[in-house]
Write a protein that holds these residues in place. Structure first.
Motif, PDB file in Angstrom:
ATOM      1  N   GLY A   7     -82.799 -80.566   8.034  1.00  0.00           N
ATOM      2  CA  GLY A   7     -81.637 -81.387   8.362  1.00  0.00           C
ATOM      3  C   GLY A   7     -82.029 -82.776   8.828  1.00  0.00           C
ATOM      4  N   ILE A   8     -83.061 -82.858   9.694  1.00  0.00           N
ATOM      5  CA  ILE A   8     -83.523 -84.160  10.196  1.00  0.00           C
ATOM      6  C   ILE A   8     -84.027 -85.026   9.045  1.00  0.00           C
ATOM      7  CG2 ILE A   8     -85.279 -85.308  11.597  1.00  0.00           C
ATOM      8  CD1 ILE A   8     -83.096 -84.130  13.281  1.00  0.00           C
ATOM      9  N   LEU A   9     -84.818 -84.444   8.141  1.00  0.00           N
ATOM     10  CA  LEU A   9     -85.341 -85.202   6.997  1.00  0.00           C
ATOM     11  C   LEU A   9     -84.219 -85.677   6.082  1.00  0.00           C
ATOM     12  CD1 LEU A   9     -88.518 -83.087   6.098  1.00  0.00           C
ATOM     13  CD2 LEU A   9     -88.430 -85.332   7.219  1.00  0.00           C
ATOM     14  N   ALA A  10     -83.214 -84.829   5.902  1.00  0.00           N
ATOM     15  CA  ALA A  10     -82.065 -85.225   5.079  1.00  0.00           C
ATOM     16  C   ALA A  10     -81.356 -86.424   5.706  1.00  0.00           C
ATOM     17  CB  ALA A  10     -81.100 -84.049   4.935  1.00  0.00           C
ATOM     18  N   LEU A  11     -81.185 -86.411   7.021  1.00  0.00           N
ATOM     19  CA  LEU A  11     -80.501 -87.515   7.697  1.00  0.00           C
ATOM     20  C   LEU A  11     -81.343 -88.784   7.694  1.00  0.00           C
ATOM     21  CD1 LEU A  11     -78.766 -85.745  10.720  1.00  0.00           C
ATOM     22  CD2 LEU A  11     -77.862 -86.252   8.448  1.00  0.00           C
ATOM     23  N   LEU A  12     -82.658 -88.657   7.725  1.00  0.00           N
ATOM     24  CA  LEU A  12     -83.519 -89.826   7.589  1.00  0.00           C
ATOM     25  C   LEU A  12     -83.325 -90.483   6.224  1.00  0.00           C
ATOM     26  CD1 LEU A  12     -86.849 -88.596   9.243  1.00  0.00           C
ATOM     27  CD2 LEU A  12     -85.404 -90.480  10.024  1.00  0.00           C
ATOM     28  N   LEU A  13     -83.222 -89.653   5.170  1.00  0.00           N
ATOM     29  CA  LEU A  13     -82.964 -90.187   3.831  1.00  0.00           C
ATOM     30  C   LEU A  13     -81.593 -90.859   3.783  1.00  0.00           C
ATOM     31  CD1 LEU A  13     -83.715 -90.572   0.883  1.00  0.00           C
ATOM     32  CD2 LEU A  13     -82.865 -88.249   0.412  1.00  0.00           C
ATOM     33  N   VAL A  14     -80.594 -90.220   4.399  1.00  0.00           N
ATOM     34  CA  VAL A  14     -79.249 -90.804   4.466  1.00  0.00           C
ATOM     35  C   VAL A  14     -79.310 -92.184   5.122  1.00  0.00           C
ATOM     36  CG1 VAL A  14     -77.006 -90.603   5.616  1.00  0.00           C
ATOM     37  CG2 VAL A  14     -77.987 -88.622   4.450  1.00  0.00           C
ATOM     38  N   ILE A 223     -74.655 -92.962  -5.744  1.00  0.00           N
ATOM     39  CA  ILE A 223     -75.731 -92.580  -4.820  1.00  0.00           C
ATOM     40  C   ILE A 223     -75.304 -92.749  -3.364  1.00  0.00           C
ATOM     41  CG2 ILE A 223     -78.120 -92.982  -4.129  1.00  0.00           C
ATOM     42  CD1 ILE A 223     -77.805 -91.869  -6.960  1.00  0.00           C
ATOM     43  N   ALA A 224     -74.887 -93.989  -2.999  1.00  0.00           N
ATOM     44  CA  ALA A 224     -74.653 -94.297  -1.586  1.00  0.00           C
ATOM     45  C   ALA A 224     -73.360 -93.709  -1.040  1.00  0.00           C
ATOM     46  CB  ALA A 224     -74.660 -95.816  -1.383  1.00  0.00           C
ATOM     47  N   SER A 230     -72.376 -86.334   0.752  1.00  0.00           N
ATOM     48  CA  SER A 230     -72.561 -84.886   0.603  1.00  0.00           C
ATOM     49  C   SER A 230     -73.840 -84.442   1.307  1.00  0.00           C
ATOM     50  CB  SER A 230     -72.622 -84.513  -0.886  1.00  0.00           C
ATOM     51  OG  SER A 230     -71.420 -84.861  -1.542  1.00  0.00           O
ATOM     52  N   LEU A 231     -74.928 -85.228   1.149  1.00  0.00           N
ATOM     53  CA  LEU A 231     -76.188 -84.901   1.831  1.00  0.00           C
ATOM     54  C   LEU A 231     -76.028 -85.018   3.346  1.00  0.00           C
ATOM     55  CD1 LEU A 231     -79.198 -84.192   1.565  1.00  0.00           C
ATOM     56  CD2 LEU A 231     -79.678 -86.656   1.476  1.00  0.00           C
ATOM     57  N   GLN A 232     -75.231 -86.006   3.789  1.00  0.00           N
ATOM     58  CA  GLN A 232     -74.955 -86.170   5.212  1.00  0.00           C
ATOM     59  C   GLN A 232     -74.281 -84.919   5.782  1.00  0.00           C
ATOM     60  OE1 GLN A 232     -71.773 -88.804   6.020  1.00  0.00           O
ATOM     61  NE2 GLN A 232     -72.126 -88.899   8.224  1.00  0.00           N
ATOM     62  N   THR A 233     -73.282 -84.416   5.064  1.00  0.00           N
ATOM     63  CA  THR A 233     -72.583 -83.203   5.510  1.00  0.00           C
ATOM     64  C   THR A 233     -73.548 -82.032   5.614  1.00  0.00           C
ATOM     65  OG1 THR A 233     -70.557 -83.990   4.436  1.00  0.00           O
ATOM     66  CG2 THR A 233     -70.654 -81.654   5.001  1.00  0.00           C
ATOM     67  N   GLU A 251     -80.507 -97.253  11.283  1.00  0.00           N
ATOM     68  CA  GLU A 251     -79.937 -97.821  10.056  1.00  0.00           C
ATOM     69  C   GLU A 251     -80.029 -99.347  10.018  1.00  0.00           C
ATOM     70  OE1 GLU A 251     -75.655 -98.265   7.773  1.00  0.00           O
ATOM     71  OE2 GLU A 251     -75.781 -97.349   9.750  1.00  0.00           O
ATOM     72  N   PRO A 252     -79.701-100.076  11.108  1.00  0.00           N
ATOM     73  CA  PRO A 252     -79.812-101.535  11.034  1.00  0.00           C
ATOM     74  C   PRO A 252     -81.227-102.016  10.730  1.00  0.00           C
ATOM     75  CG  PRO A 252     -78.476-100.892  12.921  1.00  0.00           C
ATOM     76  CD  PRO A 252     -79.099 -99.641  12.381  1.00  0.00           C
TER      77      PRO A 252
END
Length: 300
Positions: A7-14, A223-224, A230-233, A251-252
C-alpha cells in the motif's frame, strides 16, 4: 513484501504521478482555458471508470455528485492559478489543503492542538520563503490558496460521505463524471460563442488544438485520473489515512522536480527551504492525528 508495504509503495507511485500533473496542466494553460483542460481530462477518466456505475447504489452516486461539484471548483481555482504562477509554487500552496481540515475544527469552536499551531507557523514561514524567492504574492497564488481551501472542504465532506458508501469506486466514478459534467455546463454558459458561425470556427480551433496536445490529455485523463485514482483507492485500503497524508505531503517536491524536467522551472535554495517548511508543516499536522477513513483524502 507485506500488504501494508504494498500500500505504501502504491501511494508513493500515486504521489509521483500527481507531481507530474502540475507541469502537464501548466503546459496546457498556454493553449486552453482552465475549464477545457478539466473537461477533457475528467471526461476521459469518467469514460474509463463508467463500468463502476453499473448497478451502483443511488446513495453512492449521490455522494459522488456532491463530491464532484466540490472537486470541480477545486480544479478551477488550481488550473486558473497555474496560468498565473509557476507549477512548483502552485503545487506547494495547494499542498496546504491537509491543514484546512483541522482549521475547520477551529472555526467550529475547537481549540487547536500544539502540533497544528506549529504546523501553521512552519507553513506560513514556508510561504514567506517561497514568495521571497519567486516574487510578491500574486493573483495566481491567491487562486492556489483558494484551491487548497476548497480541497480541505472536499476532504471533510468526503470523510462523511465515504463512511456511508457501499462501493468506493462507484463514488469515485460518479464524482469524476460530475466534474466533467460541471465543466461542460460551465463552458456552455460562459465560453461558447452565441453566434453559430463563430461557434463553429471556435470549436474547430479547439478540437484541432486538442488533437495537437492529445498525448498530454491522454496522460492526464487515462493515467493521472482513471488509473491513479483507482490505484489510490487500492493503496489507501492497505494503509491508514494519516500514513497516506504523510506520503502525499511530498507531492509538491515531486511537482517541483518534474516542473524542472518538463518546463525548466527551478527553485533557488531559499525556495527549496520554503517548500521543505511547507512539507514539514503538513507532516507535523498529521502526527498522531485522530483517525479518519482511508478514502477521505483528495485526488490531484
Amino acid at each position: 513484501m507485506t500488504r501494508h508495504l504494498h500500500g505504501i509503495l502504491a501511494l508513493l507511485l500515486v504521489t509521483l504521478v500527481w507531481g507530474t500533473t502540475f507541469p502537464a496542466m501548466k503546459d496546457l494553460t498556454g493553449h486552453f482555458s482552465a475549464v477545457w483542460i478539466i473537461l477533457v481530462r475528467f471526461a476521459l477518466g469518467a469514460l474509463l471508470l463508467s463500468p463502476f456505475l453499473w448497478r451502483g447504489k443511488l446513495d453512492d452516486m449521490r455522494s459522488g455528485a456532491i463530491l464532484g461539484v466540490l472537486l470541480f471548483f477545486c480544479f478551477v481555482f488550481q488550473v486558473e492559478g497555474l496560468a498565473l504562477t509557476t507549477s512548483n509554487r502552485n503545487a506547494f500552496i495547494c499542498g496546504l489543503n491537509v491543514l484546512v481540515v483541522p482549521l475547520l475544527g477551529v472555526l467550529g469552536g475547537r481549540l487547536p492542538e500544539r502540533r497544528i499551531v506549529l504546523a501553521l507557523a512552519m507553513s506560513v514561514a514556508g510561504l514567506a520563503a517561497l514568495c521571497w524567492d519567486g516574487g510578491a504574492w500574486g493573483l495566481g497564488d491567491s487562486l492556489a490558496l483558494m484551491s487548497a481551501l476548497c480541497f480541505g472542504v472536499y476532504i471533510k465532506v468526503m470523510e462523511v460521505r465515504t463512511r456511508r458508501a457501499t462501493r468506493l469506486l462507484t463514488v469515485t466514478a460518479a464524482q469524476i463524471g460530475t466534474v466533467a459534467l460541471c465543466a461542460a455546463l460551465w463552458l456552455l454558459a460562459r465560453e461558447v460563442p452565441g453566434d453559430a458561425a463563430v461557434r463553429s470556427a471556435w470549436l474547430g480551433g479547439v478540437m484541432e488544438a486538442i488533437g495537437q496536445h492529445r498525448w498530454n490529455f491522454l496522460y492526464l485523463g487515462v493515467i493521472a485520473t482513471a488509473a491513479i485514482i483507482s490505484l489510490q483507492t487500492w493503496g489507501q485500503s492497505r494503509t491508514s489515512a494519516n500514513e497516506a497524508a504523510v506520503v502525499y505531503a511530498f507531492e509538491p517536491a515531486a511537482a517541483a522536480f518534474f516542473g524542472f524536467l518538463w518546463l525548466g522551472e527551478a527553485l533557488t535554495p531559499r525556495g527549496w527551504l520554503g517548500g521543505l517548511l511547507l512539507i514539514a508543516g503538513v507532516i507535523i499536522s498529521q502526527w498522531n492525528a485522530e483517525r479518519r477513513p482511508a478514502a477521505a483524502l483528495a485526488p490531484e
